[in-house]
Design an enzyme around this catalytic site. Structure first.
Site, PDB file in Angstrom:
ATOM      1  N   ASP A   1       0.855  -1.181   0.000  1.00  0.00           N
ATOM      2  CA  ASP A   1       0.000   0.000   0.000  1.00  0.00           C
ATOM      3  C   ASP A   1       0.897   1.239   0.000  1.00  0.00           C
ATOM      4  OD1 ASP A   1      -2.383   1.647   0.542  1.00  0.00           O
ATOM      5  OD2 ASP A   1      -1.514   1.833   2.554  1.00  0.00           O
TER       6      ASP A   1
ATOM      7  N   ASP B   1      -0.104   5.132   0.963  1.00  0.00           N
ATOM      8  CA  ASP B   1      -0.275   6.063   2.081  1.00  0.00           C
ATOM      9  C   ASP B   1      -0.318   5.327   3.410  1.00  0.00           C
ATOM     10  OD1 ASP B   1      -0.724   8.707   0.630  1.00  0.00           O
ATOM     11  OD2 ASP B   1      -2.172   7.399  -0.366  1.00  0.00           O
TER      12      ASP B   1
ATOM     13  N   GLY C   1      -5.330   2.933  -3.468  1.00  0.00           N
ATOM     14  CA  GLY C   1      -6.577   3.541  -3.923  1.00  0.00           C
ATOM     15  C   GLY C   1      -6.323   4.643  -4.923  1.00  0.00           C
TER      16      GLY C   1
ATOM     17  N   LYS D   1      -8.579  -4.604  -3.689  1.00  0.00           N
ATOM     18  CA  LYS D   1      -7.145  -4.893  -3.740  1.00  0.00           C
ATOM     19  C   LYS D   1      -6.902  -6.398  -3.662  1.00  0.00           C
ATOM     20  CE  LYS D   1      -5.442  -0.579  -1.659  1.00  0.00           C
ATOM     21  NZ  LYS D   1      -4.585  -0.004  -0.599  1.00  0.00           N
TER      22      LYS D   1
ATOM     23  N   ASP E   1      -2.195  -0.843   5.977  1.00  0.00           N
ATOM     24  CA  ASP E   1      -2.475  -0.179   7.256  1.00  0.00           C
ATOM     25  C   ASP E   1      -3.924   0.249   7.441  1.00  0.00           C
ATOM     26  OD1 ASP E   1      -2.041   1.978   5.269  1.00  0.00           O
ATOM     27  OD2 ASP E   1      -2.244   3.301   7.004  1.00  0.00           O
TER      28      ASP E   1
ATOM     29  N   ASN F   1      -9.163   0.031   3.630  1.00  0.00           N
ATOM     30  CA  ASN F   1      -9.251  -0.377   2.224  1.00  0.00           C
ATOM     31  C   ASN F   1      -8.210  -1.432   1.868  1.00  0.00           C
ATOM     32  OD1 ASN F   1      -7.027   1.386   2.210  1.00  0.00           O
ATOM     33  ND2 ASN F   1      -7.508   2.179   0.177  1.00  0.00           N
TER      34      ASN F   1
END
Length: 271
Positions: free
Chosen positions: A9, A11, A44, A196, A219, A222
């Protein structure tokens, strides 16, 4: 541990709170790449908001991949789609009506821009535009093509506004679509098939990788779809939400403490 693909991921995971890839994290991922492991940013964000990190990590080979828009698209590093799960015009009308009823700020993402009917652009959409390197187009309903295909619908606003909207979404939204959040100022809605987790399963299948040859880092909520795939080796960041940590095989340090590098040294490099 025989890992052939590492999905990260962005962010709160790959990026620290300054929106930077730390030197230690960069070096660890490049070392894994040189070992033949595919490094797959999984976000995302749209492709324009991911590509700069491919370049920074020197992942320019066409056989490298990204998962964008929460899994609506899987693309190679040149931007060619490998997997697509898109929404259409009837979905747009459905969400626009909900936004009108809830007095919510609503916009959609196509591959290279945001589209909104709101003439007032709030701070949260402006921030997303900056983070993702995508422009905002303000349109009128009559100008939205009935042939439109888009990757993601989003509501944006303050944490209190988003909590209120989430609590008041019609029940069939959650039943018919994949609803998630990447932070407390956004509600993101994809096709039910777009996540995802599903995107990574499809990519692993195309690459002839087994699910237990995939390692994931995340984290936020999503990322849950990745953490719900039984075979993946799951690493939660130290700053992850509880829903992620409880699904993890391993909890590493935070994104501000080189958590990816810390985990790779112990789990992959045996250092």
């Amino acid at each position: 541990m025989n890992i052939k693909l590492i999905a990260v991921d962005l962010d709160g995971t790959l990026l620290n709170d300054k929106q930077e890839v730390s030197t230690k994290t960069k070096e660890a991922l490049q070392k894994a790449s040189k070992m033949g492991i595919k490094i797959v940013p999984c976000s995302g964000r749209p492709f324009p908001g991911i590509k700069e990190y491919l370049d920074e990590l020197n992942l320019k080979d066409p056989d490298q991949y990204v998962v964008a828009f929460n899994g609506a698209l899987v693309l190679n590093s040149a931007g060619k789609p490998i997997v697509e799960e898109l929404l259409n015009y009837s979905d747009f009308l459905f969400f626009e009506k909900i936004a009108e009823n809830l007095q919510a700020n609503f916009h959609i993402e196509v591959r290279d821009k945001f589209i909104t009917l709101n003439h007032f652009i709030n701070y949260y959409l402006s921030r997303e535009s900056w983070l993702t390197r995508m422009p905002i187009e303000v349109s009128e309903l009559k100008n939205i093509s009935e042939d439109i295909k888009f990757t993601k619908a989003m509501f944006s606003g303050s944490p209190a506004e988003m909590n209120n909207i989430y609590q008041n979404l019609p029940k069939d939204v959650v039943e018919k679509y994949n609803v998630s959040t990447s932070d407390e100022t956004l509600i993101e809605i994809n096709s039910k098939q777009a996540s995802k987790g599903n995107a990574l399963k499809e990519l692993a299948k195309k690459l002839n990788f087994k699910q237990d040859e995939v390692m994931i880092f995340g984290d936020q909520k999503n990322d849950i779809s990745m953490f719900d795939v039984p075979g993946f080796y799951k690493v939660a960041m130290g700053n992850a939400v509880p829903e992620i940590k409880k699904r993890a095989n391993y909890v590493t340090k935070t994104n501000n403490e080189d958590g990816i590098a810390y985990a790779l040294r112990r789990l992959i490099f045996d250092e």
